[in-house]
Design a protein around this motif. Structure first.
Motif, PDB file in Angstrom:
ATOM      1  N   GLU A 173      37.895  45.614  40.642  1.00 50.46           N
ATOM      2  CA  GLU A 173      36.386  45.786  41.259  1.00 50.46           C
ATOM      3  C   GLU A 173      35.539  44.498  41.195  1.00 50.46           C
ATOM      4  OE1 GLU A 173      31.996  47.881  40.458  1.00 50.46           O
ATOM      5  OE2 GLU A 173      33.818  49.014  39.858  1.00 50.46           O
ATOM      6  N   LEU A 174      35.736  43.838  39.863  1.00 55.54           N
ATOM      7  CA  LEU A 174      35.138  42.534  39.611  1.00 55.54           C
ATOM      8  C   LEU A 174      35.755  41.549  40.332  1.00 55.54           C
ATOM      9  CD1 LEU A 174      34.608  42.875  35.748  1.00 55.54           C
ATOM     10  CD2 LEU A 174      32.771  43.124  37.652  1.00 55.54           C
ATOM     11  N   ARG A 175      36.983  41.608  40.430  1.00 53.95           N
ATOM     12  CA  ARG A 175      37.834  40.291  41.381  1.00 53.95           C
ATOM     13  C   ARG A 175      37.283  40.573  42.824  1.00 53.95           C
ATOM     14  NH1 ARG A 175      43.892  41.422  38.780  1.00 53.95           N
ATOM     15  NH2 ARG A 175      43.528  40.096  36.946  1.00 53.95           N
ATOM     16  N   ARG A 176      37.029  41.455  43.267  1.00 55.68           N
ATOM     17  CA  ARG A 176      36.593  41.832  44.563  1.00 55.68           C
ATOM     18  C   ARG A 176      35.174  41.279  44.615  1.00 55.68           C
ATOM     19  NH1 ARG A 176      38.975  47.119  44.507  1.00 55.68           N
ATOM     20  NH2 ARG A 176      37.230  48.032  44.113  1.00 55.68           N
ATOM     21  N   ALA A 226      35.446  37.611  44.668  1.00 54.43           N
ATOM     22  CA  ALA A 226      35.675  36.966  46.102  1.00 54.43           C
ATOM     23  C   ALA A 226      34.787  37.134  47.085  1.00 54.43           C
ATOM     24  CB  ALA A 226      37.060  37.890  46.157  1.00 54.43           C
ATOM     25  N   ARG A 227      33.979  37.926  46.802  1.00 54.24           N
ATOM     26  CA  ARG A 227      32.643  38.113  47.710  1.00 54.24           C
ATOM     27  C   ARG A 227      31.681  36.922  47.449  1.00 54.24           C
ATOM     28  NH1 ARG A 227      31.222  44.264  47.494  1.00 54.24           N
ATOM     29  NH2 ARG A 227      30.911  43.519  45.370  1.00 54.24           N
ATOM     30  N   TRP A 228      31.624  36.453  46.268  1.00 54.67           N
ATOM     31  CA  TRP A 228      30.591  35.519  45.985  1.00 54.67           C
ATOM     32  C   TRP A 228      30.912  34.334  46.392  1.00 54.67           C
ATOM     33  CZ3 TRP A 228      25.651  35.927  44.829  1.00 54.67           C
ATOM     34  CH2 TRP A 228      25.085  37.104  44.475  1.00 54.67           C
ATOM     35  N   GLN A 229      32.276  34.139  46.628  1.00 54.82           N
ATOM     36  CA  GLN A 229      33.045  32.854  47.107  1.00 54.82           C
ATOM     37  C   GLN A 229      32.609  32.512  48.739  1.00 54.82           C
ATOM     38  OE1 GLN A 229      34.354  30.774  44.912  1.00 54.82           O
ATOM     39  NE2 GLN A 229      34.105  32.208  43.513  1.00 54.82           N
ATOM     40  N   ASP A 230      32.126  33.459  49.233  1.00 55.06           N
ATOM     41  CA  ASP A 230      31.890  33.531  50.839  1.00 55.06           C
ATOM     42  C   ASP A 230      30.389  32.784  50.825  1.00 55.06           C
ATOM     43  OD1 ASP A 230      31.651  33.580  53.429  1.00 55.06           O
ATOM     44  OD2 ASP A 230      31.112  35.886  53.497  1.00 55.06           O
ATOM     45  N   PRO A 231      30.169  31.633  51.287  1.00 53.18           N
ATOM     46  CA  PRO A 231      28.714  31.258  51.277  1.00 53.18           C
ATOM     47  C   PRO A 231      27.935  32.129  52.238  1.00 53.18           C
ATOM     48  CG  PRO A 231      30.213  29.548  52.030  1.00 53.18           C
ATOM     49  CD  PRO A 231      30.932  31.054  52.020  1.00 53.18           C
ATOM     50  N   ALA A 232      28.304  32.960  53.152  1.00 54.66           N
ATOM     51  CA  ALA A 232      27.216  33.899  54.031  1.00 54.66           C
ATOM     52  C   ALA A 232      26.793  34.940  52.814  1.00 54.66           C
ATOM     53  CB  ALA A 232      27.988  34.352  55.227  1.00 54.66           C
ATOM     54  N   TYR A 233      27.629  35.533  52.048  1.00 52.70           N
ATOM     55  CA  TYR A 233      27.268  36.546  51.198  1.00 52.70           C
ATOM     56  C   TYR A 233      26.254  35.818  50.180  1.00 52.70           C
ATOM     57  CZ  TYR A 233      27.479  40.414  47.986  1.00 52.70           C
ATOM     58  OH  TYR A 233      27.197  41.351  46.866  1.00 52.70           O
ATOM     59  N   VAL A 234      26.339  34.672  49.749  1.00 49.41           N
ATOM     60  CA  VAL A 234      25.434  34.018  48.713  1.00 49.41           C
ATOM     61  C   VAL A 234      24.076  33.812  49.441  1.00 49.41           C
ATOM     62  CG1 VAL A 234      24.882  32.090  47.431  1.00 49.41           C
ATOM     63  CG2 VAL A 234      27.241  33.048  47.587  1.00 49.41           C
ATOM     64  N   ARG A 235      24.006  33.612  50.954  1.00 48.89           N
ATOM     65  CA  ARG A 235      22.920  33.270  51.495  1.00 48.89           C
ATOM     66  C   ARG A 235      22.132  34.633  51.709  1.00 48.89           C
ATOM     67  NH1 ARG A 235      25.240  30.994  55.863  1.00 48.89           N
ATOM     68  NH2 ARG A 235      26.009  29.439  55.044  1.00 48.89           N
ATOM     69  N   ALA A 236      22.972  35.919  52.074  1.00 50.36           N
ATOM     70  CA  ALA A 236      22.306  37.031  52.358  1.00 50.36           C
ATOM     71  C   ALA A 236      21.935  37.664  50.785  1.00 50.36           C
ATOM     72  CB  ALA A 236      23.454  37.919  52.748  1.00 50.36           C
TER      73      ALA A 236
END
Length: 151
Positions: free
Chosen positions: A71-74, A77-87
């Motif tokens: 779960e932490l790996r997933r 991986a989400r936090w590596q996406d700039p769009a997710y960080v912006r959201a």
């Protein structure tokens, strides 16, 4: 010739064997050996069963830990996406992109309840911390005295 008198024997007594006791010395020794084996194996068997239960519990914990790691790996991986960080920055920190005007709506009911408790908080904020401690000591001193203990 003289005839011999034979004593009257009960019929079939010559063929009937003598009855043996049911509980012999060999049976007693065998029972003693079996009881000793049961007593000697009881504790190790109980330990074996307890250890098997511990192993099963540890395996379940390890499986939960593996699931948490996945779960932490997933999430990483989400936090590596700039769009997710912006959201997340917009949602959690109320950030806005250049050229946007951010608006925050405030619940009027929450503002009134906090305004009612604000004067007491402001009064406590004006005095130093040690004054608050001294006031609490004075309030405890003015409290009703406890009943004296009975001898």
């Amino acid at each position: 010739m003289a005839t011999r008198k034979t004593a009257a024997r009960p019929r079939g007594s010559a063929t009937r064997p003598r009855s043996r006791p049911r509980f012999t010395g060999r049976a007693a020794v065998l029972a003693l050996v079996l009881c000793s084996l049961i007593a000697a194996l009881a504790y190790p068997t109980r330990q074996f069963i307890a250890q098997r239960a511990d192993i099963a519990a540890q395996r379940a914990k390890a499986e939960q830990a593996r699931a948490r790691v996945e779960e932490l790996r997933r999430e990483k991986a989400r936090w590596q996406d700039p769009a997710y960080v912006r959201a997340q920055a917009r949602a959690r920190l109320h950030y806005a992109m250049p050229g946007e005007t951010p608006y925050i709506s405030v619940d009027p009911g929450a503002a009134q309840s906090s305004a009612a408790s604000a004067p007491a908080a402001r009064g406590a904020a004006r005095q130093p911390w040690y004054a608050g401690v001294w006031d609490s000591v004075d309030a405890a001193d003015r409290a009703a005295p406890a009943a004296p203990p009975r001898p």
